[in-house]
Design an enzyme around this catalytic site. Structure first.
Site, PDB file in Angstrom:
ATOM      1  N   LYS A  79      10.662  -6.703 -44.458  1.00 28.56           N
ATOM      2  CA  LYS A  79       9.593  -7.383 -45.202  1.00 28.56           C
ATOM      3  C   LYS A  79       9.276  -6.581 -46.462  1.00 28.56           C
ATOM      4  O   LYS A  79       9.166  -5.353 -46.392  1.00 28.56           O
ATOM      5  CB  LYS A  79       8.355  -7.512 -44.303  1.00 28.56           C
ATOM      6  CG  LYS A  79       7.217  -8.326 -44.903  1.00 28.56           C
ATOM      7  CD  LYS A  79       6.049  -8.466 -43.923  1.00 28.56           C
ATOM      8  CE  LYS A  79       4.937  -9.340 -44.491  1.00 28.56           C
ATOM      9  NZ  LYS A  79       3.802  -9.521 -43.551  1.00 28.56           N
ATOM     10  N   SER A 160       2.004 -14.350 -43.082  1.00 34.21           N
ATOM     11  CA  SER A 160       2.665 -13.987 -44.316  1.00 34.21           C
ATOM     12  C   SER A 160       4.138 -13.588 -44.150  1.00 34.21           C
ATOM     13  O   SER A 160       4.872 -13.590 -45.127  1.00 34.21           O
ATOM     14  CB  SER A 160       1.917 -12.816 -44.962  1.00 34.21           C
ATOM     15  OG  SER A 160       2.002 -11.649 -44.166  1.00 34.21           O
ATOM     16  N   SER A 184       0.093 -12.570 -38.988  1.00 39.49           N
ATOM     17  CA  SER A 184       1.276 -12.735 -39.841  1.00 39.49           C
ATOM     18  C   SER A 184       2.619 -12.442 -39.189  1.00 39.49           C
ATOM     19  O   SER A 184       3.656 -12.708 -39.791  1.00 39.49           O
ATOM     20  CB  SER A 184       1.150 -11.856 -41.084  1.00 39.49           C
ATOM     21  OG  SER A 184       0.390 -12.519 -42.042  1.00 39.49           O
TER      22      SER A 184
HETATM   23  N1  GLN Z   1      -3.031 -15.676 -42.658  1.00 43.12           N
HETATM   24  C1  GLN Z   1      -3.916 -14.558 -42.580  1.00 43.12           C
HETATM   25  C2  GLN Z   1      -4.459 -14.230 -43.938  1.00 43.12           C
HETATM   26  O1  GLN Z   1      -4.163 -14.922 -44.838  1.00 43.12           O
HETATM   27  C3  GLN Z   1      -3.243 -13.390 -41.957  1.00 43.12           C
HETATM   28  C4  GLN Z   1      -2.350 -12.670 -42.891  1.00 43.12           C
HETATM   29  C5  GLN Z   1      -1.717 -11.473 -42.271  1.00 43.12           C
HETATM   30  O2  GLN Z   1      -1.756 -11.290 -41.051  1.00 43.12           O
HETATM   31  N2  GLN Z   1      -1.170 -10.632 -43.127  1.00 43.12           N
HETATM   32  O3  GLN Z   1      -5.176 -13.290 -44.107  1.00 43.12           O
END
Ligand code: GLN
Length: 494
Positions: A79, A160, A184
């Site tokens: 990532k 994400s 995410s």
């Molecule tokens: N979708 C969540 C957010 O937008 C979680 C993102 C994440 O876990 N990095 O914050």
């Protein structure tokens, strides 16, 4: 010979060690798949030569009779939130475009030390803020999955870690790293029919990972199955003195202790998770999961997590508050982009750089975070949210006096269409409703594929465990995996 890109982590590791094929053959296979999948936009940068270099090293070790490491011969996707020495690290932002770290994140270094190789840096939501990959400066990832109703609408791979999920589902990588701040790892895994585990907060070092919300951020593996996640998590986890919140505990041998026999275990079903807005197919898969765990010998008990409905609002105060602080470092002085208009002073340069360098969602979070931390509103928002966080952690502690693990859906829906939610941030945030509570409580949680919905899209089931009990989570995941028999994969259209 079998197509080596159909193999997962364990099969590659074991096959290379046994001499059934070489690590170089494996790397070449995945490099070719990556090169042929530009349409999915999963990678921001590809590094085929790095995958090959690591593979050659593994093959040489084998020839010399040396041990190959837990991830020996396994190429992975990284990532693009992990700093990689000499390879651009952007967090999918414009402000870090062109930033090439002089150092390697602890987690990625551990993976290379374990014999893994890097196929490239994977696309994500910008600074990991998002649930669909649509906030990336480098364009969204497109899920390899399509609905079976013939509509062919491009779907979100989740976020994400959407580059990670799409790459593993499309057989571009046997596994990938993810990070999970509020879902995410789990939500994209659920959207793409793969497995992913967020370990207990502190298991994996945050050193060298671009910070989003430091009290929540946690790295973890995303892979085809539970065993592969266990292997990769062992390679990623461990105490790191460079991260003040790192857990100083030995890393268990999770793979060796894998067992889908749940006799004597209790599984809690949180009644507050049966909420409106959850797809009927998701509820049906949850019921199937309950039956599978009973079949594995577990006793199923009803539990209550009464503060669940406050988790999302608390998360969307705490995470932006921490983000607004963490992202203050991007000012055009030390990293990446610098926008210096003619005749501009220092303040103007900060403003111009940040205006040009951050995307709309990142700006929204910085503004929310700055607001909730401001002198007049701190107690009303931030302090209140921290209290709610404590109550949520207590909810789980109470529930875990009655059960060993908790079973819930990972997300309230299957993958949605790209573009369907972008105009409504609140609807997008709601997709995290089942994922966020475990993040606030710092607990290990995993998503495993449970089946397909009526439109042929994957659904995930989530297992939440007690702090430090990744083993319990993995074992319940294994019990589900053995019964769900999920073997679907996306038809190749790219
Ligand atoms: N979708 C969540 C957010 O937008 C979680 C993102 C994440 O876990 N990095 O914050």
């Amino acid at each position: 010979m079998t197509d080596l890109t159909e193999l997962g982590v364990a099969a590659i590791r074991d096959g290379v060690a046994a001499g059934d094929f070489t690590a170089v053959e494996v790397a070449e296979g995945f490099n070719a798949n990556v090169a042929a999948a530009a349409a999915l936009n999963t990678f921001i940068v590809t590094t085929p030569e790095k995958a090959l270099d690591a593979a050659r090293a593994t093959d040489a070790r084998r020839a010399a009779g040396q041990p190959l490491g837990k991830m020996g011969g396994v190429p992975i996707g990284m990532k693009d939130l992990f700093a990689t020495r000499g390879v651009q690290t952007t967090a999918a932002s414009h402000i870090l475009e062109g930033f090439t770290p002089e150092y390697e994140s602890t987690v990625s270094q551990k993976l290379w030390n374990a014999g893994a190789g890097m196929l490239g840096k994977l696309n994500l939501d910008q600074f990991a803020m998002g649930s669909s990959n649509e906030t990336s400066y480098f364009g969204n990832v497109i899920s390899p999955w399509r609905r079976n109703d013939g509509g062919n609408a491009p779907l979100a791979p989740g976020g994400s870690s959407g580059g990670s999920s799409a790459a593993v589902a499309a057989r571009l990588a046997p596994a990938a790293t993810g990070t999970d701040t509020g879902g995410s790892i789990r939500q994209p895994a659920a959207f793409t029919g793969i497995s992913g585990i967020k370990p207990t907060y502190g298991r994996c070092s945050r050193w060298g990972i671009v910070a989003f919300a430091s009290s929540l951020d946690q790295a973890g593996p995303m892979a085809r199955d539970v065993r592969d996640c266990a292997i990769m998590l062992e390679a990623m986890a461990g105490f790191d003195p460079k991260d003040a919140t790192s857990l100083d505990m030995p890393v268990p041998d999770w793979e060796a202790a894998l067992s889908g026999d749940l006799r004597g275990k209790k599984v809690g079903i949180p009644r507050e998770y049966r909420m409106d807005g959850t797809d009927a197919d998701v509820l049906a898969s949850w019921d199937a999961g309950i039956a599978w765990l009973k079949d594995a010998g577990a006793e199923v008990v009803d539990v209550s997590l009464p503060h669940t409905k406050y988790a999302l609002p608390a998360y969307y105060i705490i995470a932006p508050a921490e983000a607004s602080s963490n992202l203050a470092r991007y000012d055009g002085v030390r990293y990446g982009l610098r926008d210096l208009p003619d005749g501009a002073g220092l303040q103007d340069m900060y403003a111009a750089t940040r205006a040009a360098g951050f995307g709309a969602e990142v700006k929204r979070r910085i503004m929310i975070g700055t607001y909730v931390l401001s002198a007049g509103f701190y107690d009303a928002y931030y302090t209140q949210a921290q209290k709610v966080r404590t109550l949520i952690a207590q909810d789980f502690a109470n529930a875990f006096t009655l059960c060993d693990v908790i079973l819930a859906p990972t997300a309230p829906t299957a993958a949605f269409g790209l573009g369907d939610m972008v105009s409504d941030p609140l609807a997008m945030y709601l997709n995290d409703v089942f994922a966020v509570p475990a993040s606030l409580a710092g607990l290990p949680a995993m998503s495993v594929p449970a089946g397909l919905n009526k439109q042929g899209l994957p659904l995930g089931l989530q297992i939440i465990g007690k702090a430090f009990d990744e083993q319990g989570v993995l074992n319940a995941g294994l019990a589900i995996e053995a019964r769900a028999q999920f073997s679907a994969k996306p038809d190749k259209w790219w």
